[in-house]
Design a protein around this motif. Structure first.
Motif, PDB file in Angstrom:
ATOM      1  N   THR A 172      47.860  41.728  43.022  1.00 45.56           N
ATOM      2  CA  THR A 172      47.433  43.024  42.511  1.00 45.56           C
ATOM      3  C   THR A 172      47.661  44.080  43.573  1.00 45.56           C
ATOM      4  OG1 THR A 172      45.764  42.010  41.088  1.00 45.56           O
ATOM      5  CG2 THR A 172      45.513  44.356  41.580  1.00 45.56           C
ATOM      6  N   PHE A 173      48.368  45.128  43.195  1.00 49.36           N
ATOM      7  CA  PHE A 173      48.621  46.263  44.069  1.00 49.36           C
ATOM      8  C   PHE A 173      48.005  47.503  43.431  1.00 49.36           C
ATOM      9  CE2 PHE A 173      52.093  43.235  44.465  1.00 49.36           C
ATOM     10  CZ  PHE A 173      52.120  42.997  45.833  1.00 49.36           C
ATOM     11  N   ALA A 174      46.922  47.992  44.049  1.00 53.52           N
ATOM     12  CA  ALA A 174      46.180  49.134  43.485  1.00 53.52           C
ATOM     13  C   ALA A 174      45.747  48.767  42.070  1.00 53.52           C
ATOM     14  CB  ALA A 174      47.016  50.398  43.531  1.00 53.52           C
ATOM     15  N   LYS A 175      46.245  49.493  41.058  1.00 58.45           N
ATOM     16  CA  LYS A 175      45.860  49.225  39.676  1.00 58.45           C
ATOM     17  C   LYS A 175      46.872  48.360  38.939  1.00 58.45           C
ATOM     18  CE  LYS A 175      43.214  53.491  39.031  1.00 58.45           C
ATOM     19  NZ  LYS A 175      43.028  54.687  38.172  1.00 58.45           N
ATOM     20  N   ILE A 176      47.894  47.891  39.629  1.00 59.77           N
ATOM     21  CA  ILE A 176      48.968  47.127  38.981  1.00 59.77           C
ATOM     22  C   ILE A 176      48.852  45.655  39.344  1.00 59.77           C
ATOM     23  CG2 ILE A 176      51.452  46.838  38.738  1.00 59.77           C
ATOM     24  CD1 ILE A 176      51.792  49.766  39.408  1.00 59.77           C
ATOM     25  N   LYS A 177      48.727  44.817  38.316  1.00 63.57           N
ATOM     26  CA  LYS A 177      48.697  43.374  38.504  1.00 63.57           C
ATOM     27  C   LYS A 177      50.093  42.815  38.225  1.00 63.57           C
ATOM     28  CE  LYS A 177      46.577  39.111  36.792  1.00 63.57           C
ATOM     29  NZ  LYS A 177      45.610  38.517  35.825  1.00 63.57           N
ATOM     30  N   VAL A 182      59.302  37.939  36.165  1.00 63.46           N
ATOM     31  CA  VAL A 182      58.418  38.904  36.813  1.00 63.46           C
ATOM     32  C   VAL A 182      57.774  39.736  35.714  1.00 63.46           C
ATOM     33  CG1 VAL A 182      60.269  40.614  37.109  1.00 63.46           C
ATOM     34  CG2 VAL A 182      58.226  40.719  38.562  1.00 63.46           C
ATOM     35  N   SER A 183      56.504  40.066  35.865  1.00 59.97           N
ATOM     36  CA  SER A 183      55.822  40.906  34.887  1.00 59.97           C
ATOM     37  C   SER A 183      54.765  41.744  35.591  1.00 59.97           C
ATOM     38  CB  SER A 183      55.171  40.061  33.785  1.00 59.97           C
ATOM     39  OG  SER A 183      54.070  39.340  34.287  1.00 59.97           O
ATOM     40  N   THR A 184      54.403  42.853  34.957  1.00 57.39           N
ATOM     41  CA  THR A 184      53.369  43.740  35.488  1.00 57.39           C
ATOM     42  C   THR A 184      52.370  44.062  34.382  1.00 57.39           C
ATOM     43  OG1 THR A 184      54.636  45.739  34.934  1.00 57.39           O
ATOM     44  CG2 THR A 184      54.976  44.784  37.121  1.00 57.39           C
ATOM     45  N   ASN A 185      51.130  44.227  34.793  1.00 55.37           N
ATOM     46  CA  ASN A 185      50.054  44.576  33.868  1.00 55.37           C
ATOM     47  C   ASN A 185      49.249  45.681  34.534  1.00 55.37           C
ATOM     48  OD1 ASN A 185      48.013  44.723  32.042  1.00 55.37           O
ATOM     49  ND2 ASN A 185      47.487  42.567  32.078  1.00 55.37           N
ATOM     50  N   PHE A 186      49.179  46.840  33.889  1.00 53.79           N
ATOM     51  CA  PHE A 186      48.492  47.958  34.532  1.00 53.79           C
ATOM     52  C   PHE A 186      47.677  48.747  33.516  1.00 53.79           C
ATOM     53  CE2 PHE A 186      52.871  48.902  33.591  1.00 53.79           C
ATOM     54  CZ  PHE A 186      52.833  50.095  32.891  1.00 53.79           C
ATOM     55  N   LYS A 187      46.600  49.303  34.002  1.00 52.12           N
ATOM     56  CA  LYS A 187      45.694  50.098  33.177  1.00 52.12           C
ATOM     57  C   LYS A 187      46.058  51.563  33.389  1.00 52.12           C
ATOM     58  CE  LYS A 187      40.806  50.228  31.909  1.00 52.12           C
ATOM     59  NZ  LYS A 187      41.012  49.521  30.644  1.00 52.12           N
ATOM     60  N   ILE A 188      46.532  52.208  32.337  1.00 53.60           N
ATOM     61  CA  ILE A 188      46.937  53.605  32.446  1.00 53.60           C
ATOM     62  C   ILE A 188      45.707  54.489  32.623  1.00 53.60           C
ATOM     63  CG2 ILE A 188      48.139  55.483  31.282  1.00 53.60           C
ATOM     64  CD1 ILE A 188      49.767  53.338  29.786  1.00 53.60           C
ATOM     65  N   ASN A 189      44.714  54.281  31.782  1.00 54.76           N
ATOM     66  CA  ASN A 189      43.418  54.954  31.912  1.00 54.76           C
ATOM     67  C   ASN A 189      42.386  54.122  31.157  1.00 54.76           C
ATOM     68  OD1 ASN A 189      43.675  55.688  29.115  1.00 54.76           O
ATOM     69  ND2 ASN A 189      44.866  57.487  29.711  1.00 54.76           N
ATOM     70  N   ASP A 190      41.226  54.695  30.882  1.00 53.84           N
ATOM     71  CA  ASP A 190      40.163  53.936  30.232  1.00 53.84           C
ATOM     72  C   ASP A 190      40.536  53.467  28.830  1.00 53.84           C
ATOM     73  OD1 ASP A 190      38.663  54.294  32.441  1.00 53.84           O
ATOM     74  OD2 ASP A 190      37.433  55.920  31.639  1.00 53.84           O
ATOM     75  N   LYS A 195      43.984  30.790  46.450  1.00 55.68           N
ATOM     76  CA  LYS A 195      43.635  32.199  46.298  1.00 55.68           C
ATOM     77  C   LYS A 195      44.129  32.953  47.535  1.00 55.68           C
ATOM     78  CE  LYS A 195      39.572  31.319  43.425  1.00 55.68           C
ATOM     79  NZ  LYS A 195      38.102  31.496  43.279  1.00 55.68           N
ATOM     80  N   LEU A 196      44.886  34.008  47.299  1.00 53.33           N
ATOM     81  CA  LEU A 196      45.534  34.719  48.398  1.00 53.33           C
ATOM     82  C   LEU A 196      44.695  35.849  48.959  1.00 53.33           C
ATOM     83  CD1 LEU A 196      49.146  34.870  46.900  1.00 53.33           C
ATOM     84  CD2 LEU A 196      48.166  33.134  48.415  1.00 53.33           C
ATOM     85  N   ASP A 197      43.870  36.474  48.109  1.00 48.08           N
ATOM     86  CA  ASP A 197      43.067  37.597  48.575  1.00 48.08           C
ATOM     87  C   ASP A 197      41.892  37.803  47.634  1.00 48.08           C
ATOM     88  OD1 ASP A 197      44.082  39.108  46.311  1.00 48.08           O
ATOM     89  OD2 ASP A 197      45.919  39.414  47.470  1.00 48.08           O
ATOM     90  N   SER A 198      41.046  38.768  47.969  1.00 49.98           N
ATOM     91  CA  SER A 198      39.850  39.037  47.162  1.00 49.98           C
ATOM     92  C   SER A 198      40.162  39.845  45.910  1.00 49.98           C
ATOM     93  CB  SER A 198      38.820  39.797  48.005  1.00 49.98           C
ATOM     94  OG  SER A 198      39.367  41.032  48.469  1.00 49.98           O
ATOM     95  N   ALA A 199      41.402  40.327  45.792  1.00 51.49           N
ATOM     96  CA  ALA A 199      41.785  41.133  44.630  1.00 51.49           C
ATOM     97  C   ALA A 199      42.322  40.279  43.482  1.00 51.49           C
ATOM     98  CB  ALA A 199      42.834  42.167  45.029  1.00 51.49           C
TER      99      ALA A 199
END
Length: 791
Positions: free
Chosen positions: A425-430, A477-485, A370-374
């Motif tokens: 994970t960077f901000a809201k982008i995994k 490489v892939s990204t997973n992000f939440k646009i909104n609720d 595990k690299l970080d708490s995120a």
């Protein structure tokens, strides 16, 4: 002094004013305390919040009773949101990151968030096994049969009617295939399964191999120390047959503070008999070549598995996984053929007896940090598979004379792979990224002897040695992000570069192929509220040939009939589009379209004196359809699952020697009913059926097929003793029947096995049932390609 009195009075009055409160524990998806997580309670313009402590605990005092909105926020992202009616003190325990629970009224009672039966994620459909009463007390194969879009049999697993499905445990592919995969999954109990994920368009993280998608079995996390075990035995009785199929096994699990262990042993004696006919009829003349055969297989095996995980500390985990299996299958049969052409009529009688000895070793080692708490992680994995196979196949061909032969195929293949995967994970982008290298080496000898006066005389013309080497390099490489609720999105790109070489020593030929391909994936989902969910997916996939289909040696079943491989066989590719809709987490509807290019299949060719089968790339295919699954559980005494898949298929052959099957519509249906005969639901009557309308694939048209089953399931001794009794294929209608199309002839065929049988299984569990032992598996996709080797 007066000041102390004022403070004391203030505290007393506050406790009276804030008589209402919400307190509880927040856990993450691994059921561990979620520290430093924000809990937010709102009502109109009022807002109350708290941060969980190191044990994941929180307490929020409220000014008044009423309707509130309860939300959980982790790292700035809202993971849970629900409405709640509060009256008095409320205790609430929630696992974040799952689907929010429905609105519940509480009055000083404990609330635990409960997941729905079905959930639509951005890239997969989730079946929460633990919420299905009918899925308890059975093995993993039976649980898969109750999963939307999934169909299982004694030797295969398919999604929406398509085979070539890879199976994962806890997001890591099993390094097993064919009968060995089925046998292993039968050792897993559904009580240990949290959920089953059906991934029809797998993301870039996974190998692009396999057109049908992936099945991911998620096991429950272990929060208890101790040990447990189980013993199982089962058997199948076949009407009018001299023997039965049996299987026995034992499992053991241990969970300590640092070390987790799981092991299982099993042995079986599977009996299988089937009859076939294969009638070739000329369309431009009166020639024909008809064959009837009766075959018996006796598959004896022994297998063992051990998994170990060691928790170095809270951030580092290491483990190993080793599987071994030994099988000694016997195949025997006889056939009668009638060949008629311009030379006249020739009657051919042939028989064979094949005995094989096969040893398979699978070994895996992994390290996870595990690299970080995120949620950042690094995974390193190494895999190895070793297969040694040696067969002695005797056959006789009888016409006006008898020709006796011995074939001695020897196969040794090795698969090695290593990979590194990282999640950040960077901000809201995994993000997910990784590298992988795989080497496949397969050396096959095919020694052929004529038997003359009880002496084995080597036939050099039919003896061959084949060397196969393949290397695969992959990066993704892939990204997973939440646009909104309401909106989620995911996108990825995978690149795979392959070099392969096949060398046939008999005819001194070789085939060298190099190719590199991109495999994009894209997903978007929209969830306006708890009752509706929409998704749109795209993925590109590849299907590489099995090793056995690349070997050019000729495997003779009689002096006039043989099968062969094709060293020039190329992979096929598919583009897959899906639009999905889920209503009330119970009704799932998916529209899909697939375009498949350079598909390959085994075809049958005929010459003046011989008839043979060979694997070739020869067609492209378009398929569009809709599948619907629905779970009905509104009655306390009934749980039913319905799956319907309707589709249109059109194939186009680019080989003039092969005609495509006529285009048309088809449908599959599965219906499973579970009737609970007592309030405790420990006695269950099962009744179900499956069927398929006429369908087509390549140059083959398949006729209607169907089967009906019933059974009784008992859960006794506080669910420690499980008894399952099934009557399969009650009407004896399960068979494969079809017709193949060629320019100058057609081939009608039928395959009918002993599908009507009685199945009885007993499982007894002892020890601490909440202990799961080591549960991690690792990716080893290439091992699935060995399934077609046949040696």
């Amino acid at each position: 002094m007066n000041r102390k009195i004022i403070i004391l009075l203030s505290l007393v009055s506050s406790s009276l004013i804030f008589a209402q409160s919400i307190e509880g524990t927040i856990t993450d998806q691994e059921n561990k305390p979620a520290a430093e997580t924000e809990v937010l309670i709102t009502k109109d313009n009022l807002k109350f919040s708290a941060i969980t402590d190191e044990k994941g605990m929180f307490k929020i005092p409220l000014k008044e009773n009423g309707n509130y909105v309860f939300e959980i926020i982790k790292d700035g992202i809202k993971t849970n949101s629900e409405k709640i009616a509060v009256k008095g003190a409320v205790k609430k325990d929630v696992q974040f990151g799952e689907a929010p629970p429905t609105v519940q009224k509480v009055e000083g009672v404990t609330i635990t968030a409960k997941k729905k039966l079905f959930e639509r994620k951005v890239d997969r459909l989730v079946f929460n096994v633990e919420n299905s009463v009918a899925s308890q007390g059975i093995d993993a194969i039976e649980a898969l049969s109750k999963t939307p879009m999934v169909k299982t049999s004694d030797d295969a697993i398919s999604i929406a009617g398509k085979s070539n499905v890879a199976v994962m445990i806890n997001d890591r592919l099993l390094n097993l295939n064919g009968q060995e995969l089925i046998n292993y999954l039968k050792t897993l109990r559904s009580d240990d399964i949290l959920k089953i994920e059906v991934i029809t368009t797998p993301p870039a993280k996974y190998d692009a191999e396999g057109k049908s998608g992936l099945i991911n079995i998620i096991l429950k996390k272990n929060a208890n120390l101790g040990w447990n075990g189980s013993i199982q035995t089962s058997g199948n009785y076949f009407w009018g047959k001299p023997t039965v199929s049996t299987r026995s096994g034992a499992t053991f699990n241990y969970q300590g503070e640092k070390l987790s262990l799981s092991t299982n042993l099993s042995a079986g004696d599977n009996y299988w008999q089937y009859d076939t006919y294969n009638y070739l009829k000329g369309t431009t003349n009166t020639s024909y070549w008809n064959r009837d055969s009766d075959n018996l297989n006796n598959y004896k095996y022994k297998s063992g598995n051990i998994k170990a995980e060691y928790k170095i500390n809270d951030k580092n985990l290491a483990g190993i996984n080793y599987n071994y299996s030994h099988s000694n299958p016997l195949e025997k049969g006889e056939s009668t053929s009638a060949r008629f052409n311009e030379e006249g009529l020739l009657n051919i009688l042939s028989n064979f007896r094949n005995r094989n000895s096969r040893d398979v070793h699978n070994a895996t080692a992994f390290y996870e940090a595990k690299l970080d708490s995120a949620g950042g992680k690094l995974n390193l994995t190494a895999n190895m598979m070793i297969n040694n196979s040696n067969a002695r196949n005797f056959s006789n061909t009888i016409t006006s004379e008898t020709i006796a032969t011995l074939a001695n195929p020897i196969s040794k293949y090795r698969i090695y792979s290593g990979q590194a995967d990282m999640e950040k994970t960077f901000a809201k982008i995994k993000t997910e990224s990784g590298l992988k290298y795989t080497r496949i080496k397969n050396d096959s000898e095919f020694n052929f002897f004529n038997i003359e006066n009880d002496q084995y005389v080597l036939n050099p013309g039919r003896t061959n040695t084949f060397f196969y080497n393949e290397e695969n390099y992959a990066a993704y490489v892939s990204t997973n992000f939440k646009i909104n609720d309401k909106w989620d999105a995911k996108a990825g790109l995978r690149y795979e570069y392959t070099t392969l070489e096949g060398v046939s020593m008999n005819d001194n030929t070789s085939a060298k192929i190099k190719y590199g391909k991109f495999f994009p994936t894209a997903y978007i989902s929209y969830k306006p509220n708890e009752n509706h969910a929409f998704s749109l997916n795209y993925s590109r996939r590849i299907s590489r040939p099995y090793f056995g289909n690349l070997n050019p040696f000729k495997f003779y079943t009689s002096e006039y009939e043989y099968s062969t491989g094709n060293p020039y066989l190329l992979p096929s590719f598919s583009d897959n589009f899906e639009f999905g809709y889920v209503l009330n987490n119970n009704l799932n509807i998916t529209l899909y379209y697939n375009y498949n290019k350079d598909n390959w299949d085994r075809i049958q060719m005929v010459g003046d004196q011989t008839r043979y089968s060979i694997v070739k790339n020869f067609y492209n295919e378009d398929q569009a359809g809709i599948n619907v699954s629905y779970n009905y559980n509104k009655l306390k005494w009934l749980e039913s699952t319905l799956f319907v898949n309707g589709y249109y298929t059109k194939s186009k052959s680019y080989d003039p020697a092969i005609l495509p099957a006529p285009a048309g519509y088809s449908a599959n249906i599965n219906l499973d009913n579970n009737f609970f005969l007592n309030k405790e639901k420990t006695v269950t009557l099962m009744l179900g059926l499956w069927g398929s309308l006429p369908n087509r694939n390549g140059n083959t048209y398949y006729y209607t097929n169907a089967s009906l089953y019933t059974g009784l399931k008992l859960s006794l001794m506080d669910k420690k003793l499980l008894v399952n009794l099934y009557l399969n294929d009650i009407l004896n209608t399960n068979r494969e029947k079809g017709i193949e199309y060629y320019p100058t002839y057609t081939i009608d065929y039928q395959y009918k096995g002993i599908t009507r049988n009685v199945h009885l299984s007993l499982t007894y569990k002892f020890g601490n049932n909440s202990v799961k032992g080591a549960t991690k598996q690792v990716k080893f996709e290439e091992s699935n390609r060995a399934g077609g080797n046949g040696n």
